[in-house]
Design a protein around this motif. Structure first.
Motif, PDB file in Angstrom:
ATOM      1  N   TYR A  95       0.488  -1.111   0.176  1.00 58.82           N
ATOM      2  CA  TYR A  95       0.005   0.231   0.033  1.00 58.82           C
ATOM      3  C   TYR A  95       1.374   1.119   0.053  1.00 58.82           C
ATOM      4  CZ  TYR A  95      -5.323   1.562   0.043  1.00 58.82           C
ATOM      5  OH  TYR A  95      -5.847   1.827   0.265  1.00 58.82           O
ATOM      6  N   GLY A  97       0.069   3.962   0.886  1.00 57.81           N
ATOM      7  CA  GLY A  97      -0.032   5.150   1.993  1.00 57.81           C
ATOM      8  C   GLY A  97       0.852   5.090   3.321  1.00 57.81           C
ATOM      9  N   GLU A 146      -2.861  12.100   5.320  1.00 58.93           N
ATOM     10  CA  GLU A 146      -3.793  12.386   4.198  1.00 58.93           C
ATOM     11  C   GLU A 146      -3.284  10.271   3.829  1.00 58.93           C
ATOM     12  OE1 GLU A 146      -5.989  14.375   0.909  1.00 58.93           O
ATOM     13  OE2 GLU A 146      -4.578  14.735   2.063  1.00 58.93           O
ATOM     14  N   ARG A 147      -2.188  10.411   3.117  1.00 63.67           N
ATOM     15  CA  ARG A 147      -2.395   8.878   2.516  1.00 63.67           C
ATOM     16  C   ARG A 147      -2.401   7.953   3.440  1.00 63.67           C
ATOM     17  NH1 ARG A 147       2.661   7.359   2.308  1.00 63.67           N
ATOM     18  NH2 ARG A 147       4.595   8.844   2.245  1.00 63.67           N
ATOM     19  N   GLN A 148      -1.702   7.846   4.548  1.00 59.72           N
ATOM     20  CA  GLN A 148      -2.005   6.893   5.288  1.00 59.72           C
ATOM     21  C   GLN A 148      -3.646   6.755   5.987  1.00 59.72           C
ATOM     22  OE1 GLN A 148       0.686   8.379   8.967  1.00 59.72           O
ATOM     23  NE2 GLN A 148       2.668   7.626   7.565  1.00 59.72           N
ATOM     24  N   GLN A 150      -6.001   6.857   4.332  1.00 57.19           N
ATOM     25  CA  GLN A 150      -6.700   6.170   3.762  1.00 57.19           C
ATOM     26  C   GLN A 150      -6.465   4.824   3.687  1.00 57.19           C
ATOM     27  OE1 GLN A 150      -4.975   8.450   0.004  1.00 57.19           O
ATOM     28  NE2 GLN A 150      -6.702  10.242   0.028  1.00 57.19           N
ATOM     29  N   ALA A 151      -4.998   4.457   3.629  1.00 60.50           N
ATOM     30  CA  ALA A 151      -3.947   2.933   3.859  1.00 60.50           C
ATOM     31  C   ALA A 151      -5.089   2.698   4.919  1.00 60.50           C
ATOM     32  CB  ALA A 151      -3.088   3.248   3.805  1.00 60.50           C
ATOM     33  N   GLU A 153      -8.175   3.481   6.917  1.00 61.21           N
ATOM     34  CA  GLU A 153      -9.424   3.008   6.513  1.00 61.21           C
ATOM     35  C   GLU A 153      -9.585   2.176   5.651  1.00 61.21           C
ATOM     36  OE1 GLU A 153     -13.306   5.232   4.181  1.00 61.21           O
ATOM     37  OE2 GLU A 153     -11.583   6.324   4.072  1.00 61.21           O
ATOM     38  N   PHE A 154      -8.449   1.680   4.530  1.00 57.44           N
ATOM     39  CA  PHE A 154      -8.991   0.384   4.134  1.00 57.44           C
ATOM     40  C   PHE A 154      -8.636  -1.364   5.350  1.00 57.44           C
ATOM     41  CE2 PHE A 154      -6.650  -3.031   1.772  1.00 57.44           C
ATOM     42  CZ  PHE A 154      -7.535  -3.829   0.998  1.00 57.44           C
ATOM     43  N   SER A 157     -10.761  -1.764   7.715  1.00 59.24           N
ATOM     44  CA  SER A 157     -12.304  -1.915   6.874  1.00 59.24           C
ATOM     45  C   SER A 157     -12.615  -3.509   6.749  1.00 59.24           C
ATOM     46  CB  SER A 157     -12.674  -1.580   5.540  1.00 59.24           C
ATOM     47  OG  SER A 157     -11.534  -1.988   4.633  1.00 59.24           O
TER      48      SER A 157
END
Length: 221
Positions: A95, A97, A146-148, A150-151, A153-154, A157
């Motif tokens: 990833y 992120g 910000e990119r972390q 997003q990572a 969040e994945f 999930s």
């Protein structure tokens, strides 16, 4: 800042009901680490012999944990650090992120006076709360975070993945820990680390708690 996250040692987790436990580890040593050369997102280096030995020591110390997946950055030093787990069949996902902060024009340069002065100016701005400051051609803590997120969040999930390994990079690790623990980035340098340092965090479904601070017990055996 006297925050419980900065206290060395481990939290008693026996009475905790964590939905997920993150094992966040920095990659093993590279020659750039050893020789004091700036190594960020723009430099894709290999582990050196010591780095591979560190990776092997980490594997043998933590192979008993039933990890559900390993996430790494897209840079091969993290892939190589986790290779002992991956070669044994642990599900692996890269990833971007989790990539290191991009140090911009300083990438690949030795830590000499001009680079040191540049680092001091930018990191001092971060300590003063200016988190949008970046090196020329590089990234700021806000952009990395910000990119972390997003990572993450994945990662969050995936409810079926309880024990999760994340292999990443020193500065990025500091930013991630601040983000997950709701600590201002000005305090990021309090999260000390060495190659293959381990931080462990528990997630109860709403917030993170730091379980292990900068563990290097796998290198002491």
């Amino acid at each position: 800042m006297n925050h419980p996250a900065f206290q060395e040692g481990e939290v008693d987790v026996q009475n905790r009901d964590y939905k997920k436990i993150l094992y966040v580890v920095r990659h093993g040593e590279t020659d750039y680490n050893r020789n004091g050369v700036v190594q960020g997102r723009g430099v894709n280096t290999d582990l050196n012999q010591l780095g591979r030995e560190q990776a092997d020591s980490f594997y043998h110390s933590y192979k008993h944990i039933p990890f559900d997946k390993v996430y790494t950055s897209t840079l091969k030093r993290t892939h190589q650090t986790m290779e002992p787990f991956i070669s044994k069949g642990l599900v692996w996902e890269q990833y971007a992120g989790f990539d290191e902060l991009d140090w911009g024009e300083n990438e690949g340069k030795p830590y000499k006076m001009d680079v040191i002065d540049s680092f001091t100016a930018v990191t001092s701005a971060w300590t003063d709360g200016y988190y949008d400051v970046r090196f020329t051609g590089g990234e700021s803590p806000l952009e990395v975070s910000e990119r972390q997120m997003q990572a993450m969040e994945f990662v969050l999930s995936k409810e079926e993945e309880k024990n999760v390994l994340i292999c990443m990079h020193g500065r990025a690790m500091r930013i991630l820990l601040c983000g997950l623990l709701n600590i201002e980035f000005r305090h990021m340098d309090k999260f000390i680390h060495q190659n293959t340092s381990l931080y462990t965090l528990g997630y109860d479904g709403q917030q993170f708690e730091l379980i292990t601070f900068n563990s290097l017990t796998h290198l002491e055996k």
